[in-house]
Design a protein around this motif. Sequence first.
Motif, PDB file in Angstrom:
ATOM      1  N   ASN A  48      95.633 -24.087  82.583  1.00 33.26           N
ATOM      2  CA  ASN A  48      95.211 -25.489  82.595  1.00 33.26           C
ATOM      3  C   ASN A  48      94.181 -25.808  81.515  1.00 33.26           C
ATOM      4  N   ARG A  49      94.249 -25.069  80.412  1.00 33.41           N
ATOM      5  CA  ARG A  49      93.356 -25.325  79.282  1.00 33.41           C
ATOM      6  C   ARG A  49      94.145 -25.618  78.001  1.00 33.41           C
ATOM      7  N   GLY A  50      95.462 -25.784  78.134  1.00 33.60           N
ATOM      8  CA  GLY A  50      96.281 -26.096  76.971  1.00 33.60           C
ATOM      9  C   GLY A  50      96.823 -24.891  76.238  1.00 33.60           C
ATOM     10  N   TYR A  51      96.541 -23.673  76.717  1.00 31.13           N
ATOM     11  CA  TYR A  51      96.991 -22.484  75.999  1.00 31.13           C
ATOM     12  C   TYR A  51      98.496 -22.257  76.140  1.00 31.13           C
ATOM     13  N   GLY A  52      99.071 -22.692  77.276  1.00 33.32           N
ATOM     14  CA  GLY A  52     100.523 -22.584  77.431  1.00 33.32           C
ATOM     15  C   GLY A  52     101.254 -23.450  76.420  1.00 33.32           C
ATOM     16  N   ARG A  53     100.757 -24.658  76.219  1.00 40.36           N
ATOM     17  CA  ARG A  53     101.355 -25.567  75.235  1.00 40.36           C
ATOM     18  C   ARG A  53     101.189 -25.014  73.821  1.00 40.36           C
ATOM     19  N   LEU A  54     100.016 -24.445  73.545  1.00 47.87           N
ATOM     20  CA  LEU A  54      99.768 -23.837  72.240  1.00 47.87           C
ATOM     21  C   LEU A  54     100.696 -22.649  72.013  1.00 47.87           C
ATOM     22  N   GLY A  78     100.906 -14.116  70.718  1.00 43.58           N
ATOM     23  CA  GLY A  78      99.890 -14.310  71.731  1.00 43.58           C
ATOM     24  C   GLY A  78      98.846 -15.307  71.286  1.00 43.58           C
ATOM     25  N   VAL A  79      98.009 -15.695  72.239  1.00 48.24           N
ATOM     26  CA  VAL A  79      96.870 -16.568  71.966  1.00 48.24           C
ATOM     27  C   VAL A  79      95.608 -15.781  72.285  1.00 48.24           C
ATOM     28  N   THR A  90     115.343 -26.127  68.717  1.00 43.47           N
ATOM     29  CA  THR A  90     114.187 -25.977  67.849  1.00 43.47           C
ATOM     30  C   THR A  90     114.081 -27.175  66.913  1.00 43.47           C
ATOM     31  N   ALA A  91     112.892 -27.361  66.359  1.00 41.57           N
ATOM     32  CA  ALA A  91     112.672 -28.472  65.435  1.00 41.57           C
ATOM     33  C   ALA A  91     113.593 -28.362  64.229  1.00 41.57           C
ATOM     34  N   ALA A  92     113.864 -27.104  63.788  1.00 43.67           N
ATOM     35  CA  ALA A  92     114.720 -26.919  62.618  1.00 43.67           C
ATOM     36  C   ALA A  92     116.129 -27.445  62.880  1.00 43.67           C
ATOM     37  N   VAL A  93     116.647 -27.223  64.102  1.00 35.53           N
ATOM     38  CA  VAL A  93     117.981 -27.707  64.451  1.00 35.53           C
ATOM     39  C   VAL A  93     117.980 -29.225  64.513  1.00 35.53           C
ATOM     40  N   ASN A  94     116.940 -29.794  65.130  1.00 35.03           N
ATOM     41  CA  ASN A  94     116.858 -31.260  65.207  1.00 35.03           C
ATOM     42  C   ASN A  94     116.785 -31.900  63.830  1.00 35.03           C
ATOM     43  N   GLU A  95     116.017 -31.295  62.913  1.00 33.78           N
ATOM     44  CA  GLU A  95     115.903 -31.823  61.557  1.00 33.78           C
ATOM     45  C   GLU A  95     117.219 -31.740  60.826  1.00 33.78           C
ATOM     46  N   ALA A  96     117.941 -30.615  61.042  1.00 29.48           N
ATOM     47  CA  ALA A  96     119.240 -30.468  60.377  1.00 29.48           C
ATOM     48  C   ALA A  96     120.236 -31.526  60.847  1.00 29.48           C
ATOM     49  N   ARG A  97     120.213 -31.820  62.160  1.00 30.94           N
ATOM     50  CA  ARG A  97     121.109 -32.827  62.699  1.00 30.94           C
ATOM     51  C   ARG A  97     120.739 -34.218  62.155  1.00 30.94           C
ATOM     52  N   LYS A 133     104.149 -23.825  71.046  1.00 30.99           N
ATOM     53  CA  LYS A 133     104.206 -24.266  69.648  1.00 30.99           C
ATOM     54  C   LYS A 133     104.315 -23.069  68.714  1.00 30.99           C
ATOM     55  N   ALA A 134     103.616 -21.982  69.046  1.00 35.34           N
ATOM     56  CA  ALA A 134     103.720 -20.763  68.237  1.00 35.34           C
ATOM     57  C   ALA A 134     105.123 -20.170  68.334  1.00 35.34           C
ATOM     58  N   ILE A 135     105.695 -20.189  69.538  1.00 34.02           N
ATOM     59  CA  ILE A 135     107.058 -19.703  69.727  1.00 34.02           C
ATOM     60  C   ILE A 135     108.040 -20.536  68.909  1.00 34.02           C
TER      61      ILE A 135
END
Length: 224
Positions: A150-156, A76-77, A212-219, A159-161
């Motif tokens: 509309n305050r950027g919390y969804g994007r935040l 959560g945020v 996920t970023a981890a999959v992209n980095e591995a590729r 990123k946590a997910i």
Amino acid sequence: MSDDTDNQNNSEEPVIVRLDETARNEAQSILYHAYRGEPTFQYLFDHRKPGYDQRVRATVRELIDLYFEHNHDAVGVMVDNSLVAVAFIGEPEVRMNLTEQLSWRIRMVLTTGFASTRRYMDYHEQIRHLLPQPQAHQLPLMGVNPKYQNRGYGRLLLKAIERVCADNPRGSGIVLDTGNSRYLPFYESEGFRSLGQIRLGDFEDHVLFRETAAVNEARASEPG
């Protein structure tokens, strides 16, 4: 709830937290207000019939109970000591098959009715059929308190997910769905692509996927 960050000095700054059952009531309230006006829930739980709000509350409650029962991650945020956004993260190894959850189905029928339970289970099965291989994390419950949108919390929150999912190398990415087309540009800007659509009445629910970023980095590290 437990903090996922080290710097807590400014209480007005958004803070990422891991959720436990002590956050149940706050999470239920956020998700109820986030989903009650969404086309998907309005269709599945028939907003034209009396008792719609009660059916939405019951569904959110039973789903939260189910995911806590199976020890799935939840984040959560918090802003100024208030929880403003939450997400429950389905483990990639556990493809939740609601048809196998007898006690959950009984509670759903008793609180939302047979027709709503059947529609929700059919909808859930259609999503399962669109899921990618190898297995991915799913976001069955995710929302931002409408007062804080509309305050950027969804994007935040996303990123946590991402950080939680990247810690599990067995997951290929993240799957979510939305019946609200106005959210599509936001998800596309975050790198999600379509896995397909589910027809619900006169609109379509979109099922989206992002590695996920981890999959992209591995590729990227694989020899070309």
